[in-house]
Scaffold this motif. Structure first.
Motif, PDB file in Angstrom:
ATOM      1  N   GLY A   1     -33.419  22.803   0.827  1.00 45.60           N
ATOM      2  CA  GLY A   1     -32.951  21.974   0.730  1.00 45.60           C
ATOM      3  C   GLY A   1     -31.471  21.628  -0.352  1.00 45.60           C
ATOM      4  O   GLY A   1     -30.977  22.175  -0.015  1.00 45.60           O
ATOM      5  N   GLU A   2     -32.046  20.545  -0.146  1.00 47.42           N
ATOM      6  CA  GLU A   2     -30.744  19.827  -1.357  1.00 47.42           C
ATOM      7  C   GLU A   2     -29.711  20.361  -0.220  1.00 47.42           C
ATOM      8  O   GLU A   2     -28.784  20.693  -0.549  1.00 47.42           O
ATOM      9  N   LEU A   3     -29.855  19.577   1.044  1.00 44.85           N
ATOM     10  CA  LEU A   3     -28.660  19.207   1.742  1.00 44.85           C
ATOM     11  C   LEU A   3     -28.950  17.565   2.863  1.00 44.85           C
ATOM     12  O   LEU A   3     -29.735  17.598   2.932  1.00 44.85           O
ATOM     13  N   THR A   4     -27.356  17.845   2.925  1.00 39.86           N
ATOM     14  CA  THR A   4     -27.322  15.738   4.052  1.00 39.86           C
ATOM     15  C   THR A   4     -26.644  16.305   4.616  1.00 39.86           C
ATOM     16  O   THR A   4     -25.805  17.137   5.525  1.00 39.86           O
ATOM     17  N   ALA A   5     -27.430  15.373   6.186  1.00 40.98           N
ATOM     18  CA  ALA A   5     -26.942  15.855   7.773  1.00 40.98           C
ATOM     19  C   ALA A   5     -26.253  13.999   7.764  1.00 40.98           C
ATOM     20  O   ALA A   5     -26.732  13.461   7.773  1.00 40.98           O
ATOM     21  N   VAL A   6     -24.917  14.110   8.427  1.00 40.42           N
ATOM     22  CA  VAL A   6     -24.688  13.085   9.052  1.00 40.42           C
ATOM     23  C   VAL A   6     -24.321  13.427  10.277  1.00 40.42           C
ATOM     24  O   VAL A   6     -23.444  13.728  10.975  1.00 40.42           O
ATOM     25  N   VAL A   7     -24.893  12.115  11.002  1.00 40.03           N
ATOM     26  CA  VAL A   7     -24.396  12.328  12.254  1.00 40.03           C
ATOM     27  C   VAL A   7     -23.814  11.215  13.246  1.00 40.03           C
ATOM     28  O   VAL A   7     -23.855  10.267  13.069  1.00 40.03           O
TER      29      VAL A   7
ATOM     30  N   ILE B   1     -28.962  30.047   0.448  1.00 42.64           N
ATOM     31  CA  ILE B   1     -27.974  31.263  -0.306  1.00 42.64           C
ATOM     32  C   ILE B   1     -29.653  30.434  -1.428  1.00 42.64           C
ATOM     33  O   ILE B   1     -30.463  29.925  -1.198  1.00 42.64           O
ATOM     34  N   GLU B   2     -30.227  31.907  -2.387  1.00 43.31           N
ATOM     35  CA  GLU B   2     -31.223  31.558  -2.454  1.00 43.31           C
ATOM     36  C   GLU B   2     -30.726  30.313  -4.338  1.00 43.31           C
ATOM     37  O   GLU B   2     -29.872  30.994  -5.240  1.00 43.31           O
TER      38      GLU B   2
ATOM     39  N   ILE C   1     -30.466  26.876  -0.248  1.00 42.77           N
ATOM     40  CA  ILE C   1     -30.057  25.494  -0.066  1.00 42.77           C
ATOM     41  C   ILE C   1     -28.749  26.549   0.849  1.00 42.77           C
ATOM     42  O   ILE C   1     -28.527  27.319   0.349  1.00 42.77           O
ATOM     43  N   PRO C   2     -27.961  25.752   1.181  1.00 43.61           N
ATOM     44  CA  PRO C   2     -26.793  25.984   2.111  1.00 43.61           C
ATOM     45  C   PRO C   2     -25.407  26.071   1.458  1.00 43.61           C
ATOM     46  O   PRO C   2     -25.608  25.974  -0.072  1.00 43.61           O
TER      47      PRO C   2
END
Length: 207
Positions: free
Chosen positions: A95-101, A133-134, A8-9
């Protein structure tokens, strides 16, 4: 339940570039649920409320769980923004990430191919900046044992990196512990063996 850990980020990242007078700002954040993914999208939309487009994609759970994916072109031609964003995220193995452009248009048309490249490319560049990180998958166990066995049990818990969440001392000792899913069988076996099968180990039912 899938017990394998995944990445995850650790921190949010921002990547900005200008393509044919349009400015593209890609922001990626850790969002462990669909609600938090949508909240992050709303936050960026407020932050860049004057922008013409805030396109987005998210992977809100395990990287391979497509039930937790979502995307939007936010007014760009269909398939030119949300899908390329999601394709980069789902292909990253994180996993568990969102991108907004966010796009501030400069008046020069990019064409569908140019848009796909701009939105997908921005996310690709932003992903390179991410430190991961894990995320370990944990569960809880209930241990019921005699007082005489407590110190041995605690040594075993320490060995398997189990954390004591609750303890109750009555005629017996009851411990609720949390540990990684893939250590459950080994810890259970070890406690039963060392107590001569006198200790009881059972899963804690999650309501």
């Amino acid at each position: 339940m899938n017990s394998t850990a995944y990445l995850i980020p650790e921190h949010p990242v921002i990547f900005e570039e200008e393509i044919k007078k349009s400015v593209f700002i890609t922001q990626i954040a850790h969002t462990p649920s669909i609600e938090l993914a949508k909240a992050f999208v709303d936050q960026v939309k407020k932050q860049h409320s004057s922008a013409r487009h805030n396109c987005w994609g998210f992977v809100a759970g395990r990287p391979e769980n497509s039930m937790m994916w979502g995307f939007s072109d936010d007014g760009e031609p269909s398939g030119t923004a949300g899908k390329p964003i999601l394709a980069q995220l789902s292909g990253s193995g994180i996993g568990e990430l969102t991108a907004v452009v966010t796009r501030y248009s400069g008046g020069v048309k990019l064409g569908t191919g140019g848009l796909v490249k701009a939105y997908g490319g921005g996310v690709q560049q932003a992903l390179k900046l991410i430190q991961t990180i894990e995320k370990k998958i944990t569960t809880q166990l209930r241990l019921e044992l005699d007082y005489a066995f407590v110190s041995i049990a605690q040594a075993e818990l320490s060995r398997f990196e189990a954390v004591e969440v609750e303890s109750h001392y009555t005629d017996k000792v009851i411990l609720i512990v949390e540990l990684e899913v893939n250590h459950v069988d080994a810890l259970t076996q070890s406690i039963i063996n060392k107590s001569g099968a006198k200790a009881m180990v059972s899963p804690v039912e999650n309501n």
